[in-house]
Design an enzyme around this catalytic site. Structure first.
Site, mmCIF file in Angstrom:
data_model
loop_
_atom_site.group_PDB
_atom_site.id
_atom_site.type_symbol
_atom_site.label_atom_id
_atom_site.label_comp_id
_atom_site.label_asym_id
_atom_site.label_seq_id
_atom_site.Cartn_x
_atom_site.Cartn_y
_atom_site.Cartn_z
ATOM 1 N N ALA A 199 5.822 7.298 -55.371
ATOM 2 C CA ALA A 199 6.107 5.852 -55.370
ATOM 3 C C ALA A 199 7.214 5.505 -54.384
ATOM 4 O O ALA A 199 8.393 5.760 -54.635
ATOM 5 C CB ALA A 199 6.488 5.414 -56.785
ATOM 6 N N GLU A 251 -0.195 5.489 -46.067
ATOM 7 C CA GLU A 251 0.605 6.634 -45.569
ATOM 8 C C GLU A 251 1.023 6.445 -44.114
ATOM 9 O O GLU A 251 1.088 7.406 -43.336
ATOM 10 C CB GLU A 251 -0.124 7.949 -45.827
ATOM 11 C CG GLU A 251 -0.321 8.129 -47.335
ATOM 12 C CD GLU A 251 -0.505 9.542 -47.805
ATOM 13 O OE1 GLU A 251 -0.135 10.460 -47.078
ATOM 14 O OE2 GLU A 251 -1.017 9.698 -48.932
ATOM 15 N N HIS A 286 -27.950 1.309 -39.064
ATOM 16 C CA HIS A 286 -28.770 0.975 -40.241
ATOM 17 C C HIS A 286 -29.244 -0.480 -40.223
ATOM 18 O O HIS A 286 -30.063 -0.870 -41.069
ATOM 19 C CB HIS A 286 -27.980 1.199 -41.537
ATOM 20 C CG HIS A 286 -27.928 2.625 -41.979
ATOM 21 N ND1 HIS A 286 -27.206 3.595 -41.328
ATOM 22 C CD2 HIS A 286 -28.521 3.251 -43.032
ATOM 23 C CE1 HIS A 286 -27.347 4.743 -41.960
ATOM 24 N NE2 HIS A 286 -28.144 4.566 -42.989
ATOM 25 N N GLY A 287 -28.687 -1.304 -39.332
ATOM 26 C CA GLY A 287 -29.077 -2.718 -39.284
ATOM 27 C C GLY A 287 -28.811 -3.403 -40.617
ATOM 28 O O GLY A 287 -27.865 -3.050 -41.326
ATOM 29 N N GLY A 288 -29.665 -4.354 -40.964
ATOM 30 C CA GLY A 288 -29.475 -5.145 -42.196
ATOM 31 C C GLY A 288 -29.414 -4.287 -43.445
ATOM 32 O O GLY A 288 -28.683 -4.593 -44.389
ATOM 33 N N THR A 347 0.752 2.983 -41.226
ATOM 34 C CA THR A 347 -0.293 2.320 -40.443
ATOM 35 C C THR A 347 -0.458 3.013 -39.081
ATOM 36 O O THR A 347 0.412 3.793 -38.664
ATOM 37 C CB THR A 347 0.105 0.854 -40.170
ATOM 38 O OG1 THR A 347 1.340 0.875 -39.437
ATOM 39 C CG2 THR A 347 0.294 0.052 -41.451
ATOM 40 N N ALA A 401 8.941 -3.734 -48.838
ATOM 41 C CA ALA A 401 9.255 -2.491 -48.116
ATOM 42 C C ALA A 401 7.984 -1.661 -47.986
ATOM 43 O O ALA A 401 7.664 -0.857 -48.865
ATOM 44 C CB ALA A 401 10.345 -1.705 -48.844
ATOM 45 N N GLY A 402 7.218 -1.906 -46.910
ATOM 46 C CA GLY A 402 5.979 -1.183 -46.657
ATOM 47 C C GLY A 402 6.194 -0.199 -45.521
ATOM 48 O O GLY A 402 6.588 0.943 -45.746
ATOM 49 N N ASP A 436 4.723 13.508 -43.893
ATOM 50 C CA ASP A 436 4.169 14.322 -42.791
ATOM 51 C C ASP A 436 2.960 15.107 -43.298
ATOM 52 O O ASP A 436 1.907 15.135 -42.659
ATOM 53 C CB ASP A 436 5.223 15.306 -42.260
ATOM 54 C CG ASP A 436 6.273 14.624 -41.384
ATOM 55 O OD1 ASP A 436 6.056 13.473 -40.969
ATOM 56 O OD2 ASP A 436 7.316 15.268 -41.121
HETATM 57 N N1 CAA Z 1 10.929 14.421 -41.484
HETATM 58 C C1 CAA Z 1 12.226 14.609 -41.848
HETATM 59 N N2 CAA Z 1 13.195 13.689 -41.604
HETATM 60 C C2 CAA Z 1 12.836 12.561 -40.974
HETATM 61 C C3 CAA Z 1 11.514 12.306 -40.563
HETATM 62 C C4 CAA Z 1 10.529 13.297 -40.834
HETATM 63 N N3 CAA Z 1 9.254 13.139 -40.493
HETATM 64 N N4 CAA Z 1 11.457 11.102 -39.967
HETATM 65 C C5 CAA Z 1 12.702 10.605 -39.987
HETATM 66 N N5 CAA Z 1 13.541 11.486 -40.609
HETATM 67 C C6 CAA Z 1 14.983 11.365 -40.811
HETATM 68 C C7 CAA Z 1 15.681 11.151 -39.471
HETATM 69 O O1 CAA Z 1 15.997 12.385 -38.856
HETATM 70 C C8 CAA Z 1 16.914 10.371 -39.872
HETATM 71 O O2 CAA Z 1 17.863 11.278 -40.399
HETATM 72 P P1 CAA Z 1 19.460 11.001 -40.248
HETATM 73 O O3 CAA Z 1 19.731 9.788 -41.097
HETATM 74 O O4 CAA Z 1 20.068 12.250 -40.781
HETATM 75 O O5 CAA Z 1 19.698 10.756 -38.796
HETATM 76 C C9 CAA Z 1 16.415 9.518 -41.028
HETATM 77 O O6 CAA Z 1 15.255 10.172 -41.547
HETATM 78 C C10 CAA Z 1 16.071 8.116 -40.604
HETATM 79 O O7 CAA Z 1 15.080 8.199 -39.585
HETATM 80 P P2 CAA Z 1 14.704 6.966 -38.654
HETATM 81 O O8 CAA Z 1 15.988 6.353 -38.138
HETATM 82 O O9 CAA Z 1 13.704 7.434 -37.664
HETATM 83 O O10 CAA Z 1 14.078 5.953 -39.698
HETATM 84 P P3 CAA Z 1 13.397 4.534 -39.470
HETATM 85 O O11 CAA Z 1 13.907 3.617 -40.499
HETATM 86 O O12 CAA Z 1 13.460 4.133 -38.051
HETATM 87 O O13 CAA Z 1 11.869 4.805 -39.913
HETATM 88 C C11 CAA Z 1 9.581 5.488 -39.694
HETATM 89 C C12 CAA Z 1 11.056 5.781 -39.379
HETATM 90 C C13 CAA Z 1 8.801 6.649 -39.081
HETATM 91 C C14 CAA Z 1 9.090 4.195 -39.147
HETATM 92 C C15 CAA Z 1 9.379 5.523 -41.226
HETATM 93 O O14 CAA Z 1 10.031 4.435 -41.812
HETATM 94 C C16 CAA Z 1 7.926 5.519 -41.661
HETATM 95 O O15 CAA Z 1 7.259 6.552 -41.627
HETATM 96 N N6 CAA Z 1 7.410 4.349 -42.121
HETATM 97 C C17 CAA Z 1 6.090 4.288 -42.732
HETATM 98 C C18 CAA Z 1 6.187 4.445 -44.217
HETATM 99 C C19 CAA Z 1 4.896 4.886 -44.851
HETATM 100 O O16 CAA Z 1 4.197 5.736 -44.330
HETATM 101 N N7 CAA Z 1 4.603 4.350 -46.024
HETATM 102 C C20 CAA Z 1 3.471 4.759 -46.768
HETATM 103 C C21 CAA Z 1 3.827 4.797 -48.204
HETATM 104 S S1 CAA Z 1 3.088 5.998 -49.179
HETATM 105 C C22 CAA Z 1 1.450 5.687 -49.362
HETATM 106 O O17 CAA Z 1 0.806 4.986 -48.663
HETATM 107 C C23 CAA Z 1 0.970 6.537 -50.496
HETATM 108 C C24 CAA Z 1 -0.337 6.320 -51.138
HETATM 109 O O18 CAA Z 1 -0.353 6.107 -52.321
HETATM 110 C C25 CAA Z 1 -1.620 6.588 -50.452
#
Ligand code: CAA
Length: 379
Positions: free
Chosen positions: A123, A362, A337-339, A364, A129-130, A239
């Site tokens: 969660a 996870e 597949h059409g219609g 966009t 916050a998306g 990741d």
């Molecule tokens: N692994 C480890 N650490 C990471 C990381 C990663 N992949 N990416 C960033 N960090 C760390 C950074 O090193 C940084 O660390 P420090 O504070 O020590 O410097 C910290 O996290 C902040 O990183 P950023 O400044 O890069 O963070 P940001 O606010 O700019 O955001 C972003 C980065 C990649 C845009 C991230 O916000 C993101 O991935 N957003 C998308 C969110 C998402 O995927 N939501 C989906 C929700 S879950 C879902 O959909 C589940 C479901 O049920 C199917």
């Protein structure tokens, strides 16, 4: 770089293909129509080791690794994309526990999650916050021996069925990303309320709900890692999650290709099967080529994970390419597949709906591009 599967990986693929064909495929249209959560199948999948594929045997998992996990998920998604997301998110929920939790937490939660006796959820997302989870407002305040969590999470896959939910909440209001922490919240914890259940375009047999935390009392020992590590924990888990969604997308795309080919070989117009026309052949050729490319990208990311190398960029590339491909493949399969493809009599109608969310959840496609571009250009 991996081009040849090991005999073990090949075995996992064939075993799961066989399972999915018997246990999922015949029922997936009905489950979609009735929005029936695949609870019983998930238990069987637990028995086969599919719910804890990254978890080592000492914690009850199959320890099969990310490549095998991707292959298995592709097969599950081919037969039922809804079941694939249930599997993917439960496996994802094990990652923060595996990599950041205490030995006691691992013993308590990984074994039942790995064997499918418990289901997991993750969660993060909130109404405001998306793509930017760093702006989340759900807060966890310290009390003597527990935290009080207050706030709302939305779009939580497995939310109403999960026994264990990894929740990211704010423990420091001044510290943005570094003010977040991760908690294990068990089903039935006082103050955890299952809110609105989403009615969705696709993946209708999966469970997507709002979770409301109203003075939800979580023991201090359920904090994962340290306070302030929540953002890092969430990103690390995502990741791995992105390899899962790339794999789910691939399963959907493959199903689209097979449906398109079989229809093109039987449907006759102008005195010939439509597969004899170049317009259809080119669509099939593009789909097949892109599927191969997405497969290699996805297994490359998974292989790096198995080797213990960094795979953030590779997972984003795989998720970006495979999810966009799944949507193109669904579009073309339906077009062929059409219609008929627009009706519920044909599987492509469901595949078209199921594919849509893969470019959204996870992270966009726009977020994946941002992650990839930052790797080259810096922030
Ligand atoms: N692994 C480890 N650490 C990471 C990381 C990663 N992949 N990416 C960033 N960090 C760390 C950074 O090193 C940084 O660390 P420090 O504070 O020590 O410097 C910290 O996290 C902040 O990183 P950023 O400044 O890069 O963070 P940001 O606010 O700019 O955001 C972003 C980065 C990649 C845009 C991230 O916000 C993101 O991935 N957003 C998308 C969110 C998402 O995927 N939501 C989906 C929700 S879950 C879902 O959909 C589940 C479901 O049920 C199917």
């Amino acid at each position: 770089m991996l081009f040849q599967l090991t005999s073990e990986q090949e075995m996992v693929r064939l075993m799961v293909r066989d399972f999915a064909k018997k246990e999922l495929e015949p029922f997936s249209a009905k489950r979609d129509e009735k929005e029936t959560f695949p609870a019983e199948v998930i238990k069987k999948m637990g028995g086969l080791g599919l719910m804890g594929m990254m978890i080592p045997p000492e914690y009850g998992g199959s320890g099969a690794g990310a490549v095998s996990y991707s292959l298995a998920l592709q097969e599950i998604a081919y037969a039922c994309a809804s079941t694939a997301v249930v599997m993917s998110v439960s496996n994802l929920s094990t990652e923060p526990i595996l990599h950041f939790a205490s030995e006691e937490q691992k013993q308590k939660y990984l074994v039942p999650l790995a064997t499918g006796r418990m289901l997991g959820a993750f969660a993060v997302t909130e109404p405001d916050a998306g793509s930017d989870p760093g702006s989340m407002r759900t807060r966890a305040e310290t009390r003597s021996d527990h935290y009080l969590i207050n706030g709302r999470k939305i779009f939580i896959t497995n939310g109403s069925h999960a026994d264990v939910i990894v929740v990211i909440a704010r423990t420091d209001s001044q510290a943005s990303n570094r003010g977040l922490s991760a908690f294990i919240v068990e089903k039935g914890t006082p103050g955890l309320i299952i809110g609105k259940r989403e009615e969705k375009l696709g993946l209708r047999a999966s469970d997507t709900v709002e979770l409301v935390f109203d003075d939800c009392r979580v023991p201090r020992k359920n904090l994962i890692g340290r306070e302030g590590q929540g953002f890092k924990i969430a990103m690390t888990a995502l990741d791995s999650g992105r390899i899962g969604i790339a794999s789910q997308s691939l399963g959907i795309a493959r199903a689209c290709l097979d449906e398109a080919v079989s229809y093109a070989q039987s449907r006759r117009q102008f005195g010939r099967v439509i597969g004899a026309f170049q317009a259809i052949q080119w669509m099939v050729a593009d789909m097949a080529t892109e599927i191969e490319a997405a497969y290699l990208l996805t297994l490359h990311a998974a292989d790096r994970k198995d080797l213990g190398e960094s795979f953030t960029r590779e997972a984003s590339m795989a998720k970006l390419f495979a999810s966009e491909l799944a949507n193109r493949a669904a579009y073309h399969a339906l077009q062929i597949h059409g219609g008929y493809g627009y009706t519920k009599d044909y599987k492509v109608e469901r595949l078209y709906r199921d594919a849509r969310v893969t470019t959204i959840y996870e992270g966009t496609s726009e977020i994946q591009r941002l992650v990839i571009a930052r790797d080259y250009l810096g922030k």
